[in-house]
Design a protein around this motif. Structure first.
Motif, PDB file in Angstrom:
ATOM      1  N   ALA A 440       6.494  19.442 -22.424  1.00 25.26           N
ATOM      2  CA  ALA A 440       7.026  19.621 -23.786  1.00 25.26           C
ATOM      3  C   ALA A 440       6.250  18.782 -24.793  1.00 25.26           C
ATOM      4  O   ALA A 440       6.244  19.090 -25.986  1.00 25.26           O
ATOM      5  CB  ALA A 440       8.505  19.252 -23.839  1.00 25.26           C
ATOM      6  N   SER A 472      19.231  19.132 -18.314  1.00 26.47           N
ATOM      7  CA  SER A 472      20.117  18.854 -19.440  1.00 26.47           C
ATOM      8  C   SER A 472      19.452  18.212 -20.644  1.00 26.47           C
ATOM      9  O   SER A 472      20.089  18.071 -21.684  1.00 26.47           O
ATOM     10  CB  SER A 472      21.266  17.946 -18.980  1.00 26.47           C
ATOM     11  N   ASN A 473      18.219  17.763 -20.526  1.00 28.17           N
ATOM     12  CA  ASN A 473      17.579  17.232 -21.732  1.00 28.17           C
ATOM     13  C   ASN A 473      17.420  18.309 -22.794  1.00 28.17           C
ATOM     14  O   ASN A 473      17.177  18.016 -23.956  1.00 28.17           O
ATOM     15  CB  ASN A 473      16.253  16.541 -21.416  1.00 28.17           C
ATOM     16  N   GLY A 474      17.541  19.556 -22.376  1.00 25.80           N
ATOM     17  CA  GLY A 474      17.692  20.629 -23.353  1.00 25.80           C
ATOM     18  C   GLY A 474      16.412  21.189 -23.932  1.00 25.80           C
ATOM     19  O   GLY A 474      15.308  20.828 -23.533  1.00 25.80           O
ATOM     20  N   PRO A 475      16.582  22.105 -24.896  1.00 25.72           N
ATOM     21  CA  PRO A 475      15.456  22.922 -25.365  1.00 25.72           C
ATOM     22  C   PRO A 475      14.324  22.143 -26.020  1.00 25.72           C
ATOM     23  O   PRO A 475      13.180  22.589 -25.983  1.00 25.72           O
ATOM     24  CB  PRO A 475      16.107  23.877 -26.374  1.00 25.72           C
ATOM     25  N   THR A 476      14.609  20.990 -26.620  1.00 27.18           N
ATOM     26  CA  THR A 476      13.500  20.207 -27.173  1.00 27.18           C
ATOM     27  C   THR A 476      12.518  19.842 -26.062  1.00 27.18           C
ATOM     28  O   THR A 476      11.320  19.731 -26.312  1.00 27.18           O
ATOM     29  CB  THR A 476      13.993  18.887 -27.816  1.00 27.18           C
ATOM     30  N   HIS A 477      13.029  19.656 -24.883  1.00 28.02           N
ATOM     31  CA  HIS A 477      12.221  19.184 -23.765  1.00 28.02           C
ATOM     32  C   HIS A 477      11.831  20.295 -22.793  1.00 28.02           C
ATOM     33  O   HIS A 477      11.234  20.012 -21.748  1.00 28.02           O
ATOM     34  CB  HIS A 477      12.975  18.087 -23.000  1.00 28.02           C
ATOM     35  N   GLN A 478      12.183  21.532 -23.117  1.00 26.59           N
ATOM     36  CA  GLN A 478      11.903  22.638 -22.195  1.00 26.59           C
ATOM     37  C   GLN A 478      10.811  23.539 -22.759  1.00 26.59           C
ATOM     38  O   GLN A 478      11.051  24.305 -23.685  1.00 26.59           O
ATOM     39  CB  GLN A 478      13.185  23.443 -21.951  1.00 26.59           C
ATOM     40  N   PRO A 479       9.627  23.461 -22.186  1.00 26.23           N
ATOM     41  CA  PRO A 479       8.569  24.352 -22.662  1.00 26.23           C
ATOM     42  C   PRO A 479       8.914  25.780 -22.254  1.00 26.23           C
ATOM     43  O   PRO A 479       9.268  26.019 -21.102  1.00 26.23           O
ATOM     44  CB  PRO A 479       7.327  23.875 -21.913  1.00 26.23           C
ATOM     45  N   VAL A 480       8.827  26.700 -23.175  1.00 21.90           N
ATOM     46  CA  VAL A 480       8.966  28.113 -22.803  1.00 21.90           C
ATOM     47  C   VAL A 480       7.734  28.895 -23.267  1.00 21.90           C
ATOM     48  O   VAL A 480       7.404  29.930 -22.714  1.00 21.90           O
ATOM     49  CB  VAL A 480      10.246  28.759 -23.399  1.00 21.90           C
ATOM     50  N   PHE A 636      14.141  30.088 -26.533  1.00 22.88           N
ATOM     51  CA  PHE A 636      14.277  28.683 -26.175  1.00 22.88           C
ATOM     52  C   PHE A 636      15.379  28.492 -25.128  1.00 22.88           C
ATOM     53  O   PHE A 636      16.253  29.340 -24.969  1.00 22.88           O
ATOM     54  CB  PHE A 636      14.590  27.852 -27.417  1.00 22.88           C
ATOM     55  N   SER A 639      20.790  23.163 -22.895  1.00 20.40           N
ATOM     56  CA  SER A 639      21.077  21.916 -22.200  1.00 20.40           C
ATOM     57  C   SER A 639      22.105  22.147 -21.105  1.00 20.40           C
ATOM     58  O   SER A 639      23.269  22.446 -21.382  1.00 20.40           O
ATOM     59  CB  SER A 639      21.591  20.876 -23.207  1.00 20.40           C
ATOM     60  N   ALA A 640      21.684  22.048 -19.884  1.00 17.54           N
ATOM     61  CA  ALA A 640      22.577  22.146 -18.718  1.00 17.54           C
ATOM     62  C   ALA A 640      21.734  21.800 -17.502  1.00 17.54           C
ATOM     63  O   ALA A 640      20.503  21.680 -17.600  1.00 17.54           O
ATOM     64  CB  ALA A 640      23.166  23.545 -18.575  1.00 17.54           C
ATOM     65  N   LYS A 641      22.375  21.658 -16.383  1.00 19.46           N
ATOM     66  CA  LYS A 641      21.600  21.353 -15.175  1.00 19.46           C
ATOM     67  C   LYS A 641      20.667  22.515 -14.855  1.00 19.46           C
ATOM     68  O   LYS A 641      20.962  23.676 -15.161  1.00 19.46           O
ATOM     69  CB  LYS A 641      22.552  21.086 -14.002  1.00 19.46           C
TER      70      LYS A 641
ATOM     71  N   GLU B  36      24.494  11.789 -15.581  1.00 16.36           N
ATOM     72  CA  GLU B  36      23.183  11.412 -16.108  1.00 16.36           C
ATOM     73  C   GLU B  36      23.288  11.263 -17.618  1.00 16.36           C
ATOM     74  O   GLU B  36      24.242  11.729 -18.241  1.00 16.36           O
ATOM     75  CB  GLU B  36      22.125  12.471 -15.762  1.00 16.36           C
ATOM     76  N   ARG B 104      26.168  17.344 -21.899  1.00 16.24           N
ATOM     77  CA  ARG B 104      25.021  17.835 -21.121  1.00 16.24           C
ATOM     78  C   ARG B 104      25.346  19.075 -20.287  1.00 16.24           C
ATOM     79  O   ARG B 104      24.566  19.448 -19.414  1.00 16.24           O
ATOM     80  CB  ARG B 104      24.436  16.742 -20.203  1.00 16.24           C
ATOM     81  N   LEU B 106      26.366  23.269 -20.126  1.00 14.49           N
ATOM     82  CA  LEU B 106      26.038  24.487 -20.869  1.00 14.49           C
ATOM     83  C   LEU B 106      27.103  24.810 -21.921  1.00 14.49           C
ATOM     84  O   LEU B 106      28.291  24.872 -21.607  1.00 14.49           O
ATOM     85  CB  LEU B 106      25.897  25.666 -19.899  1.00 14.49           C
ATOM     86  N   HIS B 113      20.202  16.292 -25.928  1.00 12.39           N
ATOM     87  CA  HIS B 113      19.721  15.718 -27.180  1.00 12.39           C
ATOM     88  C   HIS B 113      20.467  16.407 -28.314  1.00 12.39           C
ATOM     89  O   HIS B 113      20.891  17.552 -28.172  1.00 12.39           O
ATOM     90  CB  HIS B 113      18.211  15.927 -27.330  1.00 12.39           C
ATOM     91  N   ARG B 450       7.516  23.690 -34.155  1.00 10.45           N
ATOM     92  CA  ARG B 450       8.391  24.153 -33.075  1.00 10.45           C
ATOM     93  C   ARG B 450       9.839  23.726 -33.336  1.00 10.45           C
ATOM     94  O   ARG B 450      10.777  24.468 -33.053  1.00 10.45           O
ATOM     95  CB  ARG B 450       7.910  23.570 -31.742  1.00 10.45           C
ATOM     96  N   LEU B 454      12.980  26.071 -33.422  1.00  8.78           N
ATOM     97  CA  LEU B 454      14.148  25.812 -32.575  1.00  8.78           C
ATOM     98  C   LEU B 454      15.414  25.725 -33.427  1.00  8.78           C
ATOM     99  O   LEU B 454      16.471  26.235 -33.065  1.00  8.78           O
ATOM    100  CB  LEU B 454      13.906  24.497 -31.810  1.00  8.78           C
TER     101      LEU B 454
END
Lengths: 667, 667
Positions: A440, A472-480, A636, A639-641, B36, B104, B106, B113, B450, B454
């Motif tokens: 990300a 769970s760090n979510g979409p800011t941290h998830q490259p798509v 995008f 945030s979840a497991k 977490e 954290r 869904l 975040h 981005r 988002l």
């Protein structure tokens, strides 16, 4: 410290002012000839450049690739004529007058911005502001690390960077300042062209900070000097060489100095020059030589001062010849790999699978990196404050003020700098940079990675947390979209390995590849082994049939990374239903494109296809026809497991099976 | 200055320490429940946050969208539980205990975040370090500009940002500091969580600079304070509110304060919590309440302190109601466009074609921007030191210390900041940010763009110099992969208009689009008019038939930007040979994808196709079948004049004709 000045410099007294004026006139003549260009820098920095070459720079123009040369970076790359004029005058033969006359024309070495041609003295491509000084930090780190390895008899050179206001406004400039000060890179000096003018006009339009104070706050030595006073510049450069800290020489200059109409003005930056401007400048500076005609005495003076470098080079050669480390020095500097180096990778998948600990491909990569520590000590790992989650430090010592031999640089939260440092290290030579962070954050260093691609530098960019597998760090941290965005970049090889075997193979291919950068997109979450033990590196093909059905193929499942395991699971389920699915692993599109069309068609099959990747479809249409299907992300993440997300977004073996049944029904 | 404290705050004396502890326990209970999370920030900044809410923040939780509220940005977004706990306690109903228990998970508002949900008090998405404080600069600029427009009776609020060490290591952080100091944004304050620990451990691993000195050098007020001393924090915030400069409140804190095992340690950042940790913390802090059980007295104290905001809100409403600017204030803040606003665009193509000056689509965009200055005064143009070559300033005044009414911000050479400022301005509301720079520099602000995508913010990113049309500045400055890299980004509309008509249409569509950002890729070189005068905005279709052959179509030429003119020329040549070529202009792929499959198929035609774009083919396979052709770039560009480069790389009408003949021969 560089060695002492040789006696030759004492013998004759070069006319540095004329050496400077020669730069000025070559620059304006070339810019006038081209009809465009940036005169501000070469006119404003002529004395700085001439003084540096006359008194301080260690270089041997006849041997531009000498590993122990000082490195010179023109970070304000738009001032490229400064560099070309200097290189020509100093005797870099490839920068001929003809090349200079072809400034900004197709095929000239004298391109609009400097483009790396080290055989001609152009150390690195610059032009995007900030990149140059950040590369320079990488070069200075490389020098320090190499000196620790081979001793100051073999490695003892400096990095000098010409710097404009723009470089110091860019955030990456501050990243460079901060880390260079922290690492106490005493052989690094910035020569700041403090002309107080940018493209928009007075710098006060957009900046009013105390820039020297900012450097001091970062533990730099700051020397303020009149940038047109040769004696003062000489003394300042001396002072920079004496201090254990990196030095900023803040040179107060007049932009476009010498052109009465433009000097000190906004137009000095790059306003079109007229014949009258150039004629007036000749008159005002008393320069009675035609365009492109440099007096012999100036060439002689340059030749004289370069004697210092030639002598140092000869002495260095003699020292290296008798140095016990010579063979290894040569190997590192030719990017040569020892024979059998990759043997340590042979059993690695087996060991990795059986060792305790997490089993993501990022962890596999960490195991590879660790296994190579002893075999390839020239690897230099850079990481942006993610040691624990990426696991590439392990037995490596940190590189720092106290330990220049460390092979792991804590770069702090400074990704853009880190990307440029990789360029600087690779361009410097001798070391192989390995950058590590989350995928990300690749956006933060994208401009620097593009420079690596443009320069075709052998840098390896390792990225973890490559998908919604981040959790769970979510979409800011998830490259798509990041895979697509880099697959779009020329010269960049993008690998997304399926498991430990493909990860080790990708590393091998990356380290053998000297003509461009490679990036690895690796998983945080466990990646079960999917490749059977094999002696051949199949990833070299870019894509290959991982599972071929016993009977005639009904459908092809094409996947990358952790989704290869899903495709295999789905193929099992489909087989039970009598559907024969082939599974293709496609770890590197660029290498797959290098294969023959026949091979590619045979792998992909003329049957319905499903692309499977926990990312967007963008780009996949290269392999999928409109009637084919794609199992991946619609946009995008969330945030979840991780396991919840794969289920939520329908990237599962069940979804693949459903898509396969749908496709075959329609067919 | 914000208004004076209302008497209610004097009446009762809230127990701010308990208010802080309530944050702590909500945070650890939620993190323990989630298994977490990052406890370091909420535990370390609890007193800072509680003091801010108790004494200084202007907010009315029952009216979270109140335009004159203070803005609170959690730039260290990984500490998200700090924000959720605060919002819950302060009475933002949407952040219920159930939401916090689902931290954290869904669908929870309490994502890993913070993700923008202004109705719930979450002002902006954060998590990528540095973005938050850069957005905060945008918010503070927006406030100052709006206050100049509507007066301090209607607009008078502050921006507070919680900041971690990482934000200050990122280069964009320095860009934010530098510009905020330069612009003297006195209503901006950073609350720095100076805990000296990052993910890797002690900050001394990677930074040793004097950070307060860096702020001082940039003309900030710096206040150093014990981050757990409520009285001192209160005084520091008062001091920040009194000073005309932006303020750094450097709060010396203990990371994870309260958890004996982790506080002040590396593990304090995000090491998994145990039941024992939480039990010990309850014991050590004397907190005798079960998990998620907050005593009534704490809720009451929060309710009491929020009275201040509620009262201010009521007073503000009364003031606005009688303000003559109310209607316009409401229009700006609803992003509403005046009826007939686009009338000024109707004749613009005609005028532009007949006016003197360069005729690139960037110049057309400048003309549009200028024409809208009077009609849409809520436009705020940001430009990164490229005023002259992009031409979007014209009659606009610069925004600065002396003129808060200016609608053009000289951002300096700080693209990343500028991208984030656009997010901050759009998220703030009331103004429409227009960012202007070169397309090659889009990589520098990609991470910020981005974020705009988002968050689905209505920001417009205008880029010039969109191809090898840049000319001799060379490959560093020539985007070839950038269009693809942004087409790959979800929610981002990418326009590449063919001429002035499509440029004006793209602007219109962009300004009407409130659910996401738009970018325009525009030419430096002249773009001759190709669209006939028309009353319908055909760019809304994303792609359309610009020229339909009189007879049955043999081939379709699909082009974007300046290459549409080449396609038209080629179609003429082909027509003379009896080949009927349709020409499709495809200015916006995303809008084209929104059309029906029937429409798209009809436009593209079931005949051979040629894609034409001075960029790489990557992505074009969506519209081109394997048997189709592409006329474009094979890789990076080169340094030469634009016309030479188009010829060199074979992007000409001749090349298109050749490709057409080849295709039809094969067919």
């Amino acid at each position: 410290m560089s060695g002492p000045a040789t006696p030759s410099i004492e013998r004759s007294d070069p006319d540095i002012q004329s050496m400077a004026h020669a730069i000025r006139f070559l620059a304006v003549d070339a810019i006038r000839e081209a009809g465009e260009g940036h005169q501000g820098v070469p006119l404003g920095m002529a004395e700085i450049a001439a003084t540096l070459f006359a008194r301080h720079l260690k270089a041997d123009p006849q041997n531009p690739l000498w590993p122990d040369r000082d490195r010179l970076v023109l970070s304000n790359g738009h001032g490229s004529m400064l560099l070309y004029a200097l290189l020509h005058l100093a005797g870099y033969d490839e920068i001929s007058l003809d090349q200079i006359k072809a400034f900004r024309k197709l095929g000239s070495l004298c391109a609009g911005h400097p483009e790396i041609e080290q055989h001609a003295g152009i150390e690195i491509t610059t032009g995007l502001l900030g990149q140059g000084i950040a590369c320079a930090v990488g070069m200075a780190v490389a020098e320090a690390r190499l000196a620790a390895e081979f001793g100051s008899e073999c490695v003892d050179h400096r990095t000098w960077a010409f710097v404009g206001d723009g470089c110091l406004q860019e955030g990456m400039g501050q990243e460079a300042i901060s880390l260079a000060g922290h690492l106490r890179l005493g052989k690094l000096a910035f020569l700041w062209d403090d002309n107080r003018i940018t493209d928009d006009g007075d710098t006060l339009l957009a900046i009013s900070e105390d820039i020297p104070a900012r450097f001091r706050a970062a533990n730099w030595q700051v020397i303020e000097v009149d940038g047109h006073d040769i004696a003062a510049l000489d003394a300042a450069m001396d002072q920079a060489r004496q201090d254990p800290r990196p030095s900023l020489i803040a040179c107060r200059t007049v932009i476009a100095k010498g052109i009465a109409r433009l000097q000190g003005q906004r137009g000095g930056h790059s306003a079109p020059l007229t014949d009258a401007d150039v004629a007036d400048m000749r008159r005002d500076l008393g320069w009675n030589h035609p365009a492109f005609d440099i007096p012999r005495s100036v060439y002689d003076d340059y030749d004289t001062v370069m004697t210092r470098g030639r002598t140092e080079h000869a002495l260095w050669k003699a020292r290296l010849a008798s140095d016990p480390g010579r063979a290894e020095f040569d190997r590192w500097h030719s990017f040569g790999l020892p024979s059998d180096w990759s043997n340590v990778l042979a059993d690695l998948p087996h060991h990795f699978a059986n060792a305790p600990g997490p089993k993501g491909t990022i962890n596999a990569s960490g195991a590879v990196c660790d296994a190579l520590d002893q075999v390839l000590p020239e690897l230099l790992v850079l990481c942006a404050d993610l040691e624990a989650p990426t696991g590439h430090k392990r037995s490596r010592a940190g590189f720092g003020v106290q330990n220049r031999a460390g092979s792991y640089v804590h770069c702090g939260v400074r990704e853009h700098l880190m990307g440029a440092m990789a360029c600087g290290i690779a361009a410097h030579g001798g070391l192989r940079p390995i950058n590590v962070t989350y995928l990300a954050f690749a956006d933060y260093e994208r401009a620097a990675m593009r420079m690596a691609a443009l320069m075709k530098l052998p840098a390896l960019f390792v990225f973890s947390h490559d998908s919604i597998g981040v959790g769970s760090n979510g979409p800011t941290h998830q490259p798509v979209e990041t895979l697509a965005a880099y697959r779009a970049m020329p010269n960049m090889r993008v690998f997304r390995p399926a498991d430990v075997t493909e990860t080790a193979e990708a590393w091998q291919i990356a380290l053998e590849h000297l003509k461009g950068p490679t990036m690895l997109a690796l998983s945080r979450q466990d990646a079960p082994p999917v490749c059977p033990a094999r002696s051949e590196n199949l990833s070299r093909l870019g894509g290959y049939l991982l599972r071929e059905p016993d009977e005639q193929r009904d459908i092809t499942l094409i996947a990358t990374g952790t989704e290869v395991a899903l495709a295999l699971q789905a193929s099992e389920t489909l087989k039970a239903e009598g559907i024969n699915a082939a599974v293709v692993s496609l770890p590197c599109w660029e290498l797959f494109e290098d294969q023959s069309a026949d091979y590619r068609n045979a792998v992909l099959g003329q049957v319905p296809r499903i692309g499977i990747e926990a990312a967007l479809r963008f780009g996949w249409d290269r392999y999928l026809r409109p009637e084919d299907a794609f199992v991946g992300m619609p946009g995008f993440g969330a945030s979840a497991k991780a396991e919840v997300l794969f289920d939520h977004f329908g990237i599962t073996d069940t979804a693949i099976c459903n898509a396969a049944r749908d496709l075959l029904q329609k067919h």
